[in-house]
Scaffold this motif. Structure first.
Motif, PDB file in Angstrom:
ATOM      1  N   GLU A 189       0.985  -1.065  -0.023  1.00 39.10           N
ATOM      2  CA  GLU A 189      -0.210  -0.094  -0.049  1.00 39.10           C
ATOM      3  C   GLU A 189       0.998   1.316  -0.201  1.00 39.10           C
ATOM      4  O   GLU A 189       0.536   2.169  -0.786  1.00 39.10           O
ATOM      5  N   CYS A 190       2.176   1.221   0.756  1.00 42.69           N
ATOM      6  CA  CYS A 190       2.917   2.272   1.028  1.00 42.69           C
ATOM      7  C   CYS A 190       3.411   2.477  -0.646  1.00 42.69           C
ATOM      8  O   CYS A 190       3.770   3.756  -0.837  1.00 42.69           O
ATOM      9  N   PHE A 191       4.132   1.515  -1.326  1.00 44.85           N
ATOM     10  CA  PHE A 191       4.740   1.546  -2.527  1.00 44.85           C
ATOM     11  C   PHE A 191       3.634   2.131  -3.494  1.00 44.85           C
ATOM     12  O   PHE A 191       3.893   3.063  -4.151  1.00 44.85           O
ATOM     13  N   ASP A 192       2.335   1.774  -3.279  1.00 36.23           N
ATOM     14  CA  ASP A 192       1.217   2.139  -4.324  1.00 36.23           C
ATOM     15  C   ASP A 192       0.750   3.746  -4.170  1.00 36.23           C
ATOM     16  O   ASP A 192       0.740   4.293  -5.065  1.00 36.23           O
ATOM     17  N   LYS A 193       0.815   3.981  -2.861  1.00 36.27           N
ATOM     18  CA  LYS A 193       0.575   5.458  -2.581  1.00 36.27           C
ATOM     19  C   LYS A 193       1.653   6.322  -3.033  1.00 36.27           C
ATOM     20  O   LYS A 193       1.287   7.544  -3.512  1.00 36.27           O
ATOM     21  N   VAL A 194       2.819   6.085  -2.726  1.00 35.36           N
ATOM     22  CA  VAL A 194       3.931   6.848  -3.053  1.00 35.36           C
ATOM     23  C   VAL A 194       3.960   6.766  -4.692  1.00 35.36           C
ATOM     24  O   VAL A 194       4.421   7.913  -5.078  1.00 35.36           O
ATOM     25  N   ALA A 195       3.711   5.888  -5.281  1.00 31.80           N
ATOM     26  CA  ALA A 195       3.905   5.674  -6.775  1.00 31.80           C
ATOM     27  C   ALA A 195       2.826   6.589  -7.185  1.00 31.80           C
ATOM     28  O   ALA A 195       2.963   7.330  -8.065  1.00 31.80           O
ATOM     29  N   LYS A 196       1.366   6.812  -6.683  1.00 29.76           N
ATOM     30  CA  LYS A 196       0.522   7.680  -7.014  1.00 29.76           C
ATOM     31  C   LYS A 196       1.098   9.227  -6.984  1.00 29.76           C
ATOM     32  O   LYS A 196       0.666   9.899  -7.737  1.00 29.76           O
ATOM     33  N   LEU A 197       1.697   9.366  -5.924  1.00 32.22           N
ATOM     34  CA  LEU A 197       2.295  10.841  -5.706  1.00 32.22           C
ATOM     35  C   LEU A 197       3.224  11.138  -6.945  1.00 32.22           C
ATOM     36  O   LEU A 197       3.211  12.402  -7.600  1.00 32.22           O
ATOM     37  N   ALA A 237       3.049   4.119   7.531  1.00 35.08           N
ATOM     38  CA  ALA A 237       2.306   5.305   7.404  1.00 35.08           C
ATOM     39  C   ALA A 237       3.273   6.521   7.301  1.00 35.08           C
ATOM     40  O   ALA A 237       3.082   7.346   6.453  1.00 35.08           O
ATOM     41  N   GLY A 238       4.384   6.346   8.164  1.00 33.55           N
ATOM     42  CA  GLY A 238       5.135   7.563   8.454  1.00 33.55           C
ATOM     43  C   GLY A 238       6.207   7.653   7.212  1.00 33.55           C
ATOM     44  O   GLY A 238       6.437   8.880   6.813  1.00 33.55           O
ATOM     45  N   LEU A 239       6.414   6.464   6.663  1.00 29.78           N
ATOM     46  CA  LEU A 239       7.473   6.642   5.619  1.00 29.78           C
ATOM     47  C   LEU A 239       6.891   7.234   4.402  1.00 29.78           C
ATOM     48  O   LEU A 239       7.358   7.993   3.765  1.00 29.78           O
ATOM     49  N   LYS A 240       5.572   6.859   4.108  1.00 30.42           N
ATOM     50  CA  LYS A 240       4.699   7.335   3.179  1.00 30.42           C
ATOM     51  C   LYS A 240       4.497   8.947   3.315  1.00 30.42           C
ATOM     52  O   LYS A 240       4.683   9.720   2.329  1.00 30.42           O
ATOM     53  N   THR A 241       4.245   9.573   4.519  1.00 32.71           N
ATOM     54  CA  THR A 241       4.444  10.818   4.746  1.00 32.71           C
ATOM     55  C   THR A 241       5.735  11.522   4.454  1.00 32.71           C
ATOM     56  O   THR A 241       5.876  12.745   3.806  1.00 32.71           O
ATOM     57  N   ALA A 242       6.584  10.959   4.975  1.00 29.35           N
ATOM     58  CA  ALA A 242       8.041  11.508   4.541  1.00 29.35           C
ATOM     59  C   ALA A 242       8.236  11.730   3.321  1.00 29.35           C
ATOM     60  O   ALA A 242       8.852  12.815   2.684  1.00 29.35           O
ATOM     61  N   ALA A 243       7.725  10.633   2.446  1.00 29.68           N
ATOM     62  CA  ALA A 243       8.005  10.744   0.700  1.00 29.68           C
ATOM     63  C   ALA A 243       7.207  11.910   0.342  1.00 29.68           C
ATOM     64  O   ALA A 243       7.688  12.764  -0.589  1.00 29.68           O
ATOM     65  N   LEU A 244       5.955  11.981   0.866  1.00 29.93           N
ATOM     66  CA  LEU A 244       5.219  13.085   0.654  1.00 29.93           C
ATOM     67  C   LEU A 244       5.831  14.539   0.735  1.00 29.93           C
ATOM     68  O   LEU A 244       5.816  15.324  -0.237  1.00 29.93           O
ATOM     69  N   TYR A 245       6.550  14.669   2.269  1.00 29.86           N
ATOM     70  CA  TYR A 245       6.989  16.033   2.469  1.00 29.86           C
ATOM     71  C   TYR A 245       8.232  16.390   1.557  1.00 29.86           C
ATOM     72  O   TYR A 245       8.530  17.227   1.172  1.00 29.86           O
ATOM     73  N   TRP A 246       9.088  15.152   1.400  1.00 30.94           N
ATOM     74  CA  TRP A 246      10.118  15.436   0.464  1.00 30.94           C
ATOM     75  C   TRP A 246       9.826  15.954  -1.052  1.00 30.94           C
ATOM     76  O   TRP A 246      10.326  16.796  -1.436  1.00 30.94           O
ATOM     77  N   LEU A 247       8.744  15.334  -1.471  1.00 29.40           N
ATOM     78  CA  LEU A 247       8.161  15.663  -2.800  1.00 29.40           C
ATOM     79  C   LEU A 247       7.688  17.290  -2.696  1.00 29.40           C
ATOM     80  O   LEU A 247       7.985  17.981  -3.526  1.00 29.40           O
ATOM     81  N   ARG A 248       7.035  17.543  -1.625  1.00 32.11           N
ATOM     82  CA  ARG A 248       6.498  18.938  -1.636  1.00 32.11           C
ATOM     83  C   ARG A 248       7.729  19.931  -1.204  1.00 32.11           C
ATOM     84  O   ARG A 248       7.689  20.902  -1.894  1.00 32.11           O
ATOM     85  N   VAL A 266      10.619  16.804  -9.123  1.00 26.45           N
ATOM     86  CA  VAL A 266      10.919  15.545  -8.856  1.00 26.45           C
ATOM     87  C   VAL A 266      12.203  15.019  -9.643  1.00 26.45           C
ATOM     88  O   VAL A 266      12.705  14.137  -9.377  1.00 26.45           O
ATOM     89  N   PHE A 267      12.386  15.750 -10.585  1.00 21.05           N
ATOM     90  CA  PHE A 267      13.408  15.289 -11.289  1.00 21.05           C
ATOM     91  C   PHE A 267      14.703  16.181 -11.259  1.00 21.05           C
ATOM     92  O   PHE A 267      14.635  17.462 -11.622  1.00 21.05           O
ATOM     93  N   GLY A 268      15.851  15.478 -10.629  1.00 20.97           N
ATOM     94  CA  GLY A 268      16.948  16.532 -10.573  1.00 20.97           C
ATOM     95  C   GLY A 268      17.538  16.931 -12.140  1.00 20.97           C
ATOM     96  O   GLY A 268      17.594  16.237 -12.677  1.00 20.97           O
ATOM     97  N   GLN A 269      17.656  17.853 -12.232  1.00 22.09           N
ATOM     98  CA  GLN A 269      18.341  18.574 -13.355  1.00 22.09           C
ATOM     99  C   GLN A 269      19.737  19.112 -13.335  1.00 22.09           C
ATOM    100  O   GLN A 269      20.304  19.244 -14.394  1.00 22.09           O
ATOM    101  N   THR A 270      20.405  19.406 -12.143  1.00 19.89           N
ATOM    102  CA  THR A 270      21.685  19.976 -12.077  1.00 19.89           C
ATOM    103  C   THR A 270      22.385  18.642 -11.300  1.00 19.89           C
ATOM    104  O   THR A 270      21.884  17.980 -10.445  1.00 19.89           O
ATOM    105  N   PRO A 271      23.495  18.591 -11.538  1.00 20.56           N
ATOM    106  CA  PRO A 271      24.623  17.476 -11.141  1.00 20.56           C
ATOM    107  C   PRO A 271      24.374  17.543  -9.488  1.00 20.56           C
ATOM    108  O   PRO A 271      24.274  18.807  -8.830  1.00 20.56           O
ATOM    109  N   GLY A 272      24.197  16.487  -8.648  1.00 21.42           N
ATOM    110  CA  GLY A 272      24.072  16.324  -7.396  1.00 21.42           C
ATOM    111  C   GLY A 272      22.605  16.383  -6.875  1.00 21.42           C
ATOM    112  O   GLY A 272      22.350  15.753  -5.718  1.00 21.42           O
ATOM    113  N   GLU A 273      21.447  16.670  -7.623  1.00 22.24           N
ATOM    114  CA  GLU A 273      20.323  16.759  -7.090  1.00 22.24           C
ATOM    115  C   GLU A 273      19.743  15.430  -7.342  1.00 22.24           C
ATOM    116  O   GLU A 273      20.100  14.470  -8.457  1.00 22.24           O
ATOM    117  N   PRO A 274      19.019  14.797  -6.323  1.00 26.49           N
ATOM    118  CA  PRO A 274      18.325  13.335  -6.389  1.00 26.49           C
ATOM    119  C   PRO A 274      17.518  13.321  -7.928  1.00 26.49           C
ATOM    120  O   PRO A 274      16.681  14.463  -8.059  1.00 26.49           O
TER     121      PRO A 274
END
Ligand code: KG4
Ligand code: ZN
Length: 382
Positions: A189-197, A237-248, A266-274
């Motif tokens: 569920e965690c995989f699916d919800k973060v994938a949805k984000l 649930a907390g990992l899912k929220t951490a992923a959400l916050y990171w994306l935000r 969500v897409f790093g464009q300069t060197p070093g960005e995830p």
């Protein structure tokens, strides 16, 4: 013993005829109708639609399995020795379709019936043999891993799917004790919800896993929930929220023509960005670390002869490999059993195999009173 297995607890209608014996369980014929394309439009499984689609498919699938078995065997196969059906846990709309079909056939054919727990089914997926796969090139889990894939006891099972994350101790094929489970979201569920984000279609787990292949697992430090706690409980649930916050919080400016319609940033464009790959690899690693650490910890206590990894998330390559390595290094007396990839997903064959062990003990269910329990715990009676 020829067992007809029927599965309809979520979004796959699946029927299989399996020749079960104490020497192994060989598939005679199997058919599955997936509803994923329909549910993908809604971003998850819609119970009402699932129920209707199971009702449309179940009889044609049963007919087609018997037609295939008859063609292959060259004789007119009319009925099985036993019918095994998933009676829970799962979506009530789907469960009642499978159970009603099984009850009707049991009465009409005068064949005994066993109600099977879906989680017990996933566990027994490691014992399925498919001679067509074994002679083909498409075997993804070489049987050299487990030349005789039969569960030895005591056993420890990690069942990870879209609806479940459970560690289960087993003393026999029909004796289960849940020693740990998720307090909130399941790993799938965690995989699916973060994938949805990230804009991936349902189910998103395989998409994350694919993106992760070329990413750096240490690019983003995601939390490992409950890793240090000396128990076998999980929480995602907390990992899912951490992923959400990171994306935000990390907006780098997305590529406008990105095929995944990612949210901005969500897409790093300069060197070093995830990059998206780093994000997925780091996120996947966090889930895998928790699942493997807790499983190894439980195994150190139980000292199982077999460790079973099963359920939809068991298809995850990183999880399979990391657990395999951990067991080889830390638990040399345990053997890891993992199902062939196609049997990680919901399927009728696993229900047939789990049903065989109940039938062997004559744990019949009267066709007049097959209960359905959407919350059936594998260590409780239905
Ligand atoms: O067992 P299953 O077919 O259905 C349930 O009983 O839930 O499991 C489906 C789950 C979904 O959450 C899906 O995203 C996940 O298994 N899954 C994966 C992978 N393949 C399937 N998760 C991570 N990596 C994968 N490769
Ligand atoms: Zn399942």
């Amino acid at each position: 013993m020829l067992v007809l297995g029927i599965e309809s607890s979520c979004d796959d209608t699946s029927v299989a005829l399996v020749d079960c014996s104490d020497k192994g369980h060989v598939i005679i014929a199997e058919k599955t109708a997936s509803q994923i394309d329909v549910h993908a439009k809604y971003g998850g499984v819609v119970p009402e639609i699932a129920g209707r689609m199971h009702a449309e498919k179940i009889v044609p699938l049963i007919e087609s399995v018997f037609a295939e078995a008859t063609t292959d065997k060259g004789s007119d196969l009319k009925k099985p020795d036993v019918i095994a059906v998933t009676a829970g846990p799962g979506l009530i709309t789907g469960l009642i379709v499978g159970v009603e079909a099984a009850r009707t056939l049991s009465y009409a054919w005068d064949v005994p019936l066993v109600a099977v727990n879906h989680i017990a089914g996933h566990i027994h997926s490691v014992e399925i043999r498919n001679s067509k796969l074994e002679t083909g090139d498409n075997l993804t889990t070489p049987y050299t891993l487990h030349p005789t894939p039969s569960i030895q006891f005591p056993a420890l099972a990690l069942v990870v799917s879209g609806g479940h994350t459970e560690l289960i101790e087993m003393q026999s094929h029909t004796n289960f004790k849940i020693i740990g489970r998720t307090k909130d979201d399941a790993a799938g569920e965690c995989f699916d919800k973060v994938a949805k984000l990230l804009g991936f279609p349902y189910p998103g787990g395989p998409h994350i896993s694919k993106q992760a292949q070329t990413g750096k697992t240490d690019a983003i430090l995601f939390p490992r929930p409950m890793l240090k706690e000396e128990n076998y409980e999980f929480s995602f649930a907390g990992l899912k929220t951490a992923a959400l916050y990171w994306l935000r919080d990390n907006k780098f400016g997305a590529l406008a023509d990105h095929p995944w319609k990612l949210p901005a940033g969500v897409f790093g464009q300069t060197p070093g960005e995830p990059t998206i790959h780093d994000f997925c690899a780091s996120f996947e690693q966090a889930i895998v670390d928790v699942l493997v650490t807790k499983t190894v910890r439980a195994a150190e206590k139980i000292k199982p002869k077999s460790i079973i990894l099963a359920g939809g998330v068991a298809a995850n390559k990183k999880l399979r490999e990391t657990l395999r390595e951990a067991i080889a290094e830390q638990l040399p007396h345990s053997t890891l059993l993992i199902p062939e990839l196609r049997y990680c997903m919901d399927n009728g064959a696993m229900i047939a195999v789990a049903g065989f062990y109940r039938a062997f003990k004559k744990e019949w269910t009267a066709c007049t009173q097959v209960p359905v329990n959407p919350n059936w715990r594998v260590d409780h009676t239905i």
